[in-house]
Write an enzyme that holds these catalytic residues in place. Structure first.
Site, mmCIF file in Angstrom:
data_model
loop_
_atom_site.group_PDB
_atom_site.id
_atom_site.type_symbol
_atom_site.label_atom_id
_atom_site.label_comp_id
_atom_site.label_asym_id
_atom_site.label_seq_id
_atom_site.Cartn_x
_atom_site.Cartn_y
_atom_site.Cartn_z
ATOM 1 N N CYS A 77 82.208 122.448 117.934
ATOM 2 C CA CYS A 77 81.705 123.389 117.246
ATOM 3 C C CYS A 77 80.194 123.701 117.592
ATOM 4 O O CYS A 77 79.638 124.797 117.419
ATOM 5 C CB CYS A 77 81.876 123.428 115.798
ATOM 6 S SG CYS A 77 83.549 123.273 115.323
ATOM 7 N N CYS A 193 88.472 128.942 104.306
ATOM 8 C CA CYS A 193 88.543 128.329 105.943
ATOM 9 C C CYS A 193 88.056 129.437 106.537
ATOM 10 O O CYS A 193 88.282 130.732 106.620
ATOM 11 C CB CYS A 193 89.865 127.840 106.093
ATOM 12 S SG CYS A 193 90.515 126.771 105.005
ATOM 13 N N HIS A 315 84.918 132.199 113.769
ATOM 14 C CA HIS A 315 84.206 131.008 114.308
ATOM 15 C C HIS A 315 84.893 130.673 115.551
ATOM 16 O O HIS A 315 85.793 129.860 115.937
ATOM 17 C CB HIS A 315 84.574 129.775 113.353
ATOM 18 C CG HIS A 315 84.141 128.475 113.721
ATOM 19 N ND1 HIS A 315 82.866 128.214 114.723
ATOM 20 C CD2 HIS A 315 84.630 127.046 113.424
ATOM 21 C CE1 HIS A 315 83.037 127.135 114.714
ATOM 22 N NE2 HIS A 315 83.660 126.210 114.411
#
Lengths: 392, 73
Positions: A77, A193, A315
């Site tokens: 990430c 999330c 994300h």
């Protein structure tokens, strides 16, 4: 030689399976070039986790960026911020005058991420939300963190994203709505999330060209995790973020209290709490106090994730770090529109990449961007108190 | 690297129940990090689908090459 961010850009974020990834990247690069008033980078560093072989050159050749060194970097990430870390380092060392850092990812065509079955953790079925859920469970037991406090992270970041037209999700939610959304890994519910996202983000970084609008890179640090110390009482990952943040703040010669705006790795709600504590905004275990006091809300003293964070902006792994950097640059220049925080000259970006079992993280990157507040005496690494004089 | 032997009992450091599908695992699936009494912290499946509270005492129930299951004492 100090590095400065000349310009930033991003695509829209969200599930965009019908948009070729390179087109998302073009949006980010074109915007960054226009913002930078510079479109001739001497090298390009590209962060992506799942981008196919050649994705960087395929994307860049369509934009006329050919014949320069192009490197592709994978760091989970933190791939995007790792690309910028290397780009800034290359500028500081005099290797290049101007470098483009680009992050890109398309997850909607790929589906949910699964843990690596060859890792002991993955092999036993611990999903990525599960790893964060373990930390949340531990925090609830040790520090008395409540589910309601965890939900505040989600509420704040989804509300922040209402003013971000590029965010994947946004909205006003109640604590009950967050807690009653489907359970993913106890105590983490779906609204806690980050979503599966597609997107790209870019930054042009170069030597000081004397323009007030360029954002100085005061410090940037990258580490990969040491073995998770089983004797430590801290959450997995805490020590890594703390080490990297302490190193970056020390190099920048600023204190946590000097930061006026932050973008941190809230892949799951507990991640924001652990990050804000590890960076030093609150003592370990007390990150939720910041939310309850309003300290990290958009109109608070130290807004965290004004973009909506990973939870709401989305994300797209490789793009995330550069999207965080773009938000901080817009905020520091006063260009964040309706989500603008109060005037500040100093911001921080923290990205945490995980997935490998046994260590505290694949990579953590922290950037300190902007200009030191006036009360910090630039000639010393020693922190000075806000009320004390600068010669102390 | 050497082999080492540890006790069959330990204390739960943290636990969760995974409620989404992971290849090879049927949800709900309870998992715990267990601090083995004289050894390291290990990740283990928990018998039943309930996450034990941190601090709970557990015993190893199944140890095989790819699986490690604990039950709450």
């Amino acid at each position: 030689m100090s590095a400065h961010v000349y310009g930033v850009g991003t695509s829209n974020f969200g599930r965009q399976p019908d948009v070729p990834l390179r087109e998302l990247a073009w949006d980010a690069v074109r915007e960054a070039f226009a913002d930078a008033q510079h479109d001739r980078p001497e090298a390009v560093y590209v962060g992506t986790v799942f981008g196919e072989s050649g994705i960087a050159q395929r994307t860049l050749s369509d934009l006329g960026i050919v014949g320069v060194p192009v490197l592709t970097i994978e760091n989970a990430c933190a791939s995007g911020t790792t690309a910028l870390h290397e780009a800034a380092d290359a500028v500081e060392r005099g290797r290049y005058r101007v470098v483009l850092a680009l992050g890109l990812e398309q997850l909607s065509t790929r589906g949910p991420l699964h843990p690596e079955p060859r890792d002991p953790e993955g092999g036993r079925g611990l999903s990525l939300p599960g790893t964060y859920a373990m930390n949340a469970n531990r925090y609830m037991h040790v520090y008395g963190l409540t589910r309601e406090q965890l939900a505040l992270v989600s509420i704040k970041n989804h509300r922040n994203a209402i003013e971000n037209s590029r965010a994947q999700f946004a909205g006003e939610y109640s604590i009950a709505e967050v807690l009653e959304s489907p359970m993913i890994a106890d105590p983490i519910t779906r609204l806690q999330c980050c979503p599966l996202s597609d997107g790209a983000a870019a930054a042009v970084v170069g030597t000081d060209r004397g323009r007030a609008r360029d954002v100085p890179v005061l410090a940037h640090e990258l580490r990969s995790g040491w073995y998770w110390d089983h004797r430590s009482t801290s959450a997995c990952g805490f020590k890594l973020v703390e080490q990297v943040a302490v190193a970056a703040l020390g190099r920048a010669q600023v204190r946590p209290a000097d930061l006026g705006v932050l973008e941190v790795h809230d892949a799951f709600t507990i991640g924001e709490l652990v990050a804000t504590e590890a960076i030093g905004l609150a003592p370990e275990g007390h990150g939720a106090d910041l939310l309850e006091r309003g300290h990290t809300w958009r109109d608070g003293a130290q807004p965290v994730n004004p973009s909506g964070g990973l939870l709401s902006r989305g994300h797209p792994l490789g793009a995330t770090g550069l999207a965080q950097v773009a938000e901080i640059c817009w905020q520091l220049r006063g260009e964040a529109g309706r989500r603008q925080v109060k005037e500040t000259s100093l911001g921080l970006v923290e990205t945490m990449g995980g997935g490998v079992a046994g260590i505290e993280g694949n990579a953590c990157v922290v950037f300190v961007l902007g200009r030191r507040p006036r009360h910090v005496f630039a000639g010393t690494a020693k922190p000075v108190s806000a009320s004390g004089n600068a010669n102390g | 690297m050497d082999r080492a032997e540890f006790a069959a009992t330990g204390t739960v450091w943290a636990a969760t129940v995974i409620r989404t599908p992971v290849p090879g695992f049927e949800p709900p699936h309870a998992l715990a990090y267990v601090d083995i009494d004289d050894g390291p912290r290990v990740l283990a499946s928990v018998a039943g689908a309930t996450a034990p509270v941190p601090g709970s005492r557990v015993r190893l129930a199944t140890v095989a090459a790819e699986t490690l299951t604990v039950e709450v004492l």
